[in-house]
Design an enzyme around this catalytic site. Structure first.
Site, PDB file in Angstrom:
ATOM      1  N   GLY A  20       0.783  -1.236   0.000  1.00 26.69           N
ATOM      2  CA  GLY A  20       0.000   0.000   0.000  1.00 26.69           C
ATOM      3  C   GLY A  20       0.810   1.280   0.000  1.00 26.69           C
ATOM      4  N   SER A  21       2.047   1.230  -0.509  1.00 24.12           N
ATOM      5  CA  SER A  21       2.815   2.487  -0.536  1.00 24.12           C
ATOM      6  C   SER A  21       2.185   3.484  -1.505  1.00 24.12           C
ATOM      7  CB  SER A  21       4.284   2.226  -0.888  1.00 24.12           C
ATOM      8  OG  SER A  21       4.428   1.887  -2.246  1.00 24.12           O
ATOM      9  N   ASN A  22       1.638   2.985  -2.603  1.00 20.61           N
ATOM     10  CA  ASN A  22       0.918   3.893  -3.514  1.00 20.61           C
ATOM     11  C   ASN A  22      -0.348   4.424  -2.851  1.00 20.61           C
ATOM     12  OD1 ASN A  22       2.047   4.263  -6.353  1.00 20.61           O
ATOM     13  ND2 ASN A  22       2.332   2.064  -6.045  1.00 20.61           N
ATOM     14  N   MET A  95      -4.238  -7.089  -7.034  1.00 23.55           N
ATOM     15  CA  MET A  95      -3.809  -8.237  -7.826  1.00 23.55           C
ATOM     16  C   MET A  95      -4.945  -9.143  -8.299  1.00 23.55           C
ATOM     17  SD  MET A  95      -0.925  -7.397  -8.349  1.00 23.55           S
ATOM     18  CE  MET A  95       0.816  -7.287  -8.090  1.00 23.55           C
ATOM     19  N   ASN A 112      -5.241   2.463 -13.195  1.00 24.12           N
ATOM     20  CA  ASN A 112      -4.320   1.509 -12.576  1.00 24.12           C
ATOM     21  C   ASN A 112      -2.887   1.982 -12.761  1.00 24.12           C
ATOM     22  OD1 ASN A 112      -3.377  -1.023 -11.468  1.00 24.12           O
ATOM     23  ND2 ASN A 112      -2.930  -1.693 -13.564  1.00 24.12           N
ATOM     24  N   HIS A 114       0.951   0.442 -13.251  1.00 28.10           N
ATOM     25  CA  HIS A 114       1.614  -0.811 -13.620  1.00 28.10           C
ATOM     26  C   HIS A 114       3.126  -0.566 -13.703  1.00 28.10           C
ATOM     27  CE1 HIS A 114       1.859  -4.823 -15.275  1.00 28.10           C
ATOM     28  NE2 HIS A 114       2.694  -4.367 -16.186  1.00 28.10           N
ATOM     29  N   ASP A 150      -4.122  -4.639 -18.612  1.00 23.42           N
ATOM     30  CA  ASP A 150      -3.016  -3.678 -18.785  1.00 23.42           C
ATOM     31  C   ASP A 150      -2.959  -3.075 -20.193  1.00 23.42           C
ATOM     32  OD1 ASP A 150      -2.246  -4.160 -16.151  1.00 23.42           O
ATOM     33  OD2 ASP A 150      -0.888  -5.773 -16.709  1.00 23.42           O
ATOM     34  N   GLU A 179       6.668   5.766  -9.217  1.00 24.97           N
ATOM     35  CA  GLU A 179       5.222   5.547  -9.177  1.00 24.97           C
ATOM     36  C   GLU A 179       4.550   6.572  -8.270  1.00 24.97           C
ATOM     37  OE1 GLU A 179       3.850   1.533  -8.467  1.00 24.97           O
ATOM     38  OE2 GLU A 179       5.610   0.669  -9.422  1.00 24.97           O
TER      39      GLU A 179
END
Ligand code: GAR
Length: 192
Positions: A20-22, A95, A112, A114, A150, A179
């Protein structure tokens, strides 16, 4: 994408599966004035996702759905999104692959991140594949989510150099740092 009206931010859910860093980064971004979105819900497919701790830290509602019955689960997620008046979804290390029907219900409203320079390396193990192929560059992409994995329209992409010393772990770390810049920039681009 709809423009911002007044001070009202767009109610957003972030879907996660892991660290969960994003997510943390998007929550922090959402709190600044120029953010078009507020984070009102965190969804995870597993109670093991470390990122769920950010729900408590930032006092955001969280909900775990186990996807054993995929169709039912998606139906329940949609009900919750409706109840919480969620209008936008950010996938951040989520995921599970959402169904065509689910995506249709949020058409153009799911994005999203990626960890590759799409269309290169869709799917998993992107860093391994880039190093194995002796690529000179790697990176990350924020894109619209469509029924094809994707493959939705790219919003923003960041390219970085792969150095001789890089391994999949060091590369993942370098890309993750990018990111954290790319996701907020993409959200701003989308709503401006
Ligand atoms: C990120 O590198 C993200 O790009 C990737 O998972 C990581 C999640 O990290 N996503 C995918 O591979 C999606 N196919 P985080 O949980 O620390 O945000």
């Amino acid at each position: 994408m709809e423009k911002l009206t007044g001070l009202k931010k767009i109610k957003t859910a972030v879907f996660i599966s892991g660290t969960g860093s994003n997510l943390k980064n998007i929550i922090k971004f959402s709190k600044i004035k120029k953010s078009p979105i507020s984070i009102d819900l965190i969804v995870s497919n597993t109670s093991k996702a470390k990122g769920l701790s950010f729900a408590n830290q930032f006092k955001i509602k969280k909900k775990i759905f186990n996807f054993t019955n995929f169709k039912n689960t998606e139906k329940n997620i949609l009900l919750l999104l409706k109840k919480e008046k969620i209008k936008f979804i950010c996938l951040a290390g989520f995921m599970k692959i959402l169904s065509k029907d689910f995506i249709k219900k949020f058409d153009g409203k799911i994005i999203n991140i990626h960890p590759s320079l799409l269309p290169k390396y869709k799917g998993l193990n992107t860093h391994n594949r880039a190093i194995k192929n002796k690529d000179k560059f790697a990176g990350c992409t924020v894109h619209h989510v469509t029924a094809k994995l994707d493959s939705g329209k790219i919003i923003l992409q960041k390219k970085i150099k792969i150095t001789a010393n890089d391994n999949p772990t060091s590369l993942a770390k370098k890309i993750l740092k990018q990111e954290h810049k790319l996701y907020p920039a993409s959200i701003i681009k989308l709503f401006s």
